[in-house]
Write a protein that holds these residues in place. Structure first.
Motif, short mmCIF file in Angstrom:
data_model
loop_
_atom_site.label_atom_id
_atom_site.label_comp_id
_atom_site.label_asym_id
_atom_site.label_seq_id
_atom_site.Cartn_x
_atom_site.Cartn_y
_atom_site.Cartn_z
N ARG A 7 46.02 28.79 17.06
CA ARG A 7 45.32 28.30 15.70
C ARG A 7 44.17 27.47 16.19
O ARG A 7 43.03 27.44 15.64
CB ARG A 7 46.43 27.71 14.86
N MET A 10 41.34 29.88 17.18
CA MET A 10 40.77 31.07 16.16
C MET A 10 39.68 30.48 15.88
O MET A 10 38.75 31.70 16.10
CB MET A 10 41.72 30.89 15.26
N SER A 11 39.15 29.38 15.62
CA SER A 11 37.56 29.03 15.13
C SER A 11 36.66 29.30 16.13
O SER A 11 35.61 29.76 15.80
CB SER A 11 37.64 27.36 14.86
N VAL A 14 36.27 32.96 16.45
CA VAL A 14 35.51 33.75 15.18
C VAL A 14 33.96 33.23 15.89
O VAL A 14 33.14 34.48 15.28
CB VAL A 14 35.82 32.95 14.21
N ASP A 15 33.85 32.34 16.36
CA ASP A 15 32.27 32.06 16.73
C ASP A 15 32.01 32.50 18.16
O ASP A 15 30.82 32.55 18.53
CB ASP A 15 31.95 30.39 16.75
N GLU A 39 46.23 35.01 9.92
CA GLU A 39 45.44 33.82 9.67
C GLU A 39 44.11 34.06 10.14
O GLU A 39 42.89 33.64 9.91
CB GLU A 39 46.11 32.65 10.13
N ALA A 43 40.35 33.89 8.74
CA ALA A 43 39.23 33.00 9.27
C ALA A 43 37.89 33.82 9.60
O ALA A 43 36.85 33.28 9.24
CB ALA A 43 39.60 32.38 10.71
N LYS A 44 37.97 34.97 9.95
CA LYS A 44 36.83 35.79 10.11
C LYS A 44 36.26 36.24 8.88
O LYS A 44 34.98 36.11 8.60
CB LYS A 44 37.10 37.15 10.67
N THR A 46 36.36 34.31 6.12
CA THR A 46 35.67 33.22 5.72
C THR A 46 34.24 32.85 6.14
O THR A 46 33.28 32.52 5.79
CB THR A 46 36.55 31.98 5.79
N LYS A 47 34.39 33.35 7.44
CA LYS A 47 33.03 33.01 8.27
C LYS A 47 31.78 33.91 7.71
O LYS A 47 30.89 33.72 7.62
CB LYS A 47 33.22 33.26 9.90
#
Length: 85
Positions: A7, A10-11, A14-15, A39, A43-44, A46-47
């Protein structure tokens, strides 16, 4: 890798900011963990939504010039301060 570590990564994943080793570890974890995989997919998504909604404006050249002038002036002052110390 455990879910807590996944977790955290993950952010950055995604970046596109993970190292190869981190990316591989996350990929292996996601292959085995359906909760984290779900999850990560969220996140992907949402981005993508945020990226689509962002309105970008080009700054006026006068603003760019002012910032560059200010930056140059500040650099000169810092150098003078360092030299005089």
């Amino acid at each position: 890798m455990n879910c807590k570590t996944a977790r955290v990564l993950m952010s950055a994943a995604v970046d596109g900011e993970l190292t190869g080793k981190e990316e591989e570890g996350l990929r292996l974890h996601l292959a085995d963990c359906s909760d984290c995989r779900r999850e990560f997919e969220e996140a992907k998504k949402t981005k993508m939504i945020v990226k689509e909604k962002i309105v970008r404006f080009k700054a006026p050249q006068s603003l760019i010039d002012s910032i560059m002038d200010l930056s140059f002036t500040m650099d000169k002052k810092e150098k003078k301060t360092l030299i005089s110390e």
